[in-house]
Write a protein that holds these residues in place. Structure first.
Motif, short mmCIF file in Angstrom:
data_model
loop_
_atom_site.label_atom_id
_atom_site.label_comp_id
_atom_site.label_asym_id
_atom_site.label_seq_id
_atom_site.Cartn_x
_atom_site.Cartn_y
_atom_site.Cartn_z
N ASN A 165 65.80 106.66 19.59
CA ASN A 165 66.28 105.57 18.73
C ASN A 165 65.90 105.76 17.26
OD1 ASN A 165 68.00 103.47 19.23
ND2 ASN A 165 66.41 101.94 19.42
N ALA A 166 65.77 107.01 16.84
CA ALA A 166 65.27 107.31 15.49
C ALA A 166 66.09 106.65 14.39
CB ALA A 166 65.23 108.82 15.28
N HIS A 167 67.41 106.61 14.53
CA HIS A 167 68.26 106.03 13.49
C HIS A 167 67.92 104.56 13.26
CE1 HIS A 167 72.14 103.83 12.60
NE2 HIS A 167 71.87 104.44 11.47
N LYS A 168 67.87 103.79 14.34
CA LYS A 168 67.59 102.36 14.21
C LYS A 168 66.16 102.12 13.72
CE LYS A 168 70.91 100.49 17.49
NZ LYS A 168 71.11 99.85 18.80
N ILE A 169 65.23 102.91 14.20
CA ILE A 169 63.83 102.76 13.75
C ILE A 169 63.72 103.05 12.26
CG2 ILE A 169 61.51 103.75 13.93
CD1 ILE A 169 62.11 104.02 16.99
N LEU A 170 64.38 104.12 11.83
CA LEU A 170 64.38 104.47 10.40
C LEU A 170 64.94 103.33 9.57
CD1 LEU A 170 64.31 106.52 7.99
CD2 LEU A 170 66.63 107.13 8.64
N MET A 171 66.09 102.83 9.95
CA MET A 171 66.76 101.82 9.13
C MET A 171 66.10 100.45 9.24
SD MET A 171 68.99 103.62 7.58
CE MET A 171 70.23 102.57 6.84
N LYS A 172 65.79 100.01 10.44
CA LYS A 172 65.27 98.65 10.61
C LYS A 172 63.78 98.55 10.30
CE LYS A 172 65.27 94.65 13.56
NZ LYS A 172 65.69 94.01 14.79
N ARG A 173 62.98 99.37 10.95
CA ARG A 173 61.52 99.23 10.78
C ARG A 173 61.02 99.85 9.47
NH1 ARG A 173 58.83 101.05 16.31
NH2 ARG A 173 60.23 99.98 17.70
N ALA A 174 61.43 101.10 9.23
CA ALA A 174 60.87 101.81 8.08
C ALA A 174 61.48 101.36 6.76
CB ALA A 174 61.08 103.31 8.25
N LEU A 175 62.66 100.75 6.79
CA LEU A 175 63.29 100.34 5.54
C LEU A 175 63.44 98.82 5.44
CD1 LEU A 175 64.80 100.82 2.87
CD2 LEU A 175 66.88 101.21 4.21
N PHE A 176 64.33 98.24 6.24
CA PHE A 176 64.68 96.84 6.02
C PHE A 176 63.52 95.87 6.28
CE2 PHE A 176 68.94 98.72 7.18
CZ PHE A 176 69.35 98.82 5.87
N ASN A 177 62.81 96.03 7.37
CA ASN A 177 61.66 95.15 7.61
C ASN A 177 60.60 95.31 6.52
OD1 ASN A 177 62.78 94.03 9.88
ND2 ASN A 177 61.55 95.19 11.33
N PHE A 178 60.45 96.52 6.03
CA PHE A 178 59.46 96.83 4.99
C PHE A 178 59.74 96.04 3.72
CE2 PHE A 178 57.36 99.55 1.83
CZ PHE A 178 56.19 99.90 2.49
N VAL A 179 61.03 95.82 3.42
CA VAL A 179 61.39 95.11 2.18
C VAL A 179 61.70 93.64 2.43
CG1 VAL A 179 62.18 97.24 1.07
CG2 VAL A 179 63.84 95.78 2.27
#
Length: 195
Positions: A145-159
């Motif tokens: 699930n790398a794509h969703k983890i990258l976008m949701k956790r590492a980017l959007f949740n972070f901001v």
């Protein structure tokens, strides 16, 4: 609701562009969506390269005059829609370059004591519409699930963006890829989405 659509594909004669058209058609028929802006990164000639030197420092990215227009778009939008292919398990370099430059410290987040920063884009929502050649479940089964983890956790949740919806469409180069059905699904979603 004000919506920003960030389109990342180098060819308008493509399935990705057809998804953009369905997003716009559905959104224009949705009375809750009052204004729409489209940012076509390739058509715009957006430069995804990061440059840091004596005159341009990383810590000043949030005030870079070259990206001011794009920062204003992000602040203006209630909902941000990203349309892009998944190449090698992740978004294209063009979109990642946009993210690197725009989701900068003191604009998208602010460092504070503790493990996590303060997200400065709270209250916004995101929809990611992505296409891939491989099977729909390939990112989940093969890439953890790398794509969703990258976008949701590492980017959007972070901001500070907590509301994130994904449409990952696989088998898009196959004659059995159900492209028409998937295009219709996107049209219906944007025609009916509330926030």
């Amino acid at each position: 609701m004000k919506m920003l659509v960030v389109f990342t594909y180098p060819n308008h004669d493509s399935l990705n562009y057809a998804f953009l058209q369905k997003v716009l058609k559905g959104s224009n028929e949705n009375t809750k969506i009052k204004e729409i802006q489209v940012l076509d990164l390739y058509e715009e000639g957006f430069n995804p390269l990061l440059v840091f030197n004596d005159q341009k420092r990383r810590r000043d990215m949030h005030t870079d005059p070259h990206t001011e227009k794009y920062r204003k778009q992000l602040m203006w939008a209630d909902k941000i829609v990203f349309i892009y292919p998944i190449w090698w398990g992740r978004p294209p370099a063009m979109l990642l370059g946009y993210i690197d430059q725009l989701f900068a410290s003191n604009f998208a987040y602010r460092d504070r004591k503790g493990l996590f920063p303060e997200g400065l884009l709270k209250g916004k929502s995101v929809v990611c519409v992505s296409t891939m050649k491989g099977p729909t479940h390939y990112p989940f089964l093969w890439l953890n699930n790398a794509h969703k983890i990258l976008m949701k956790r590492a980017l959007f949740n972070f901001v500070g963006i907590k509301k994130v919806k994904f449409f990952e469409f696989g088998n898009m180069e196959s004659p059995k890829g159900n492209q028409v059905k998937k295009l219709e699904k996107i049209y219906r979603y944007f025609k009916e989405v509330a926030c």
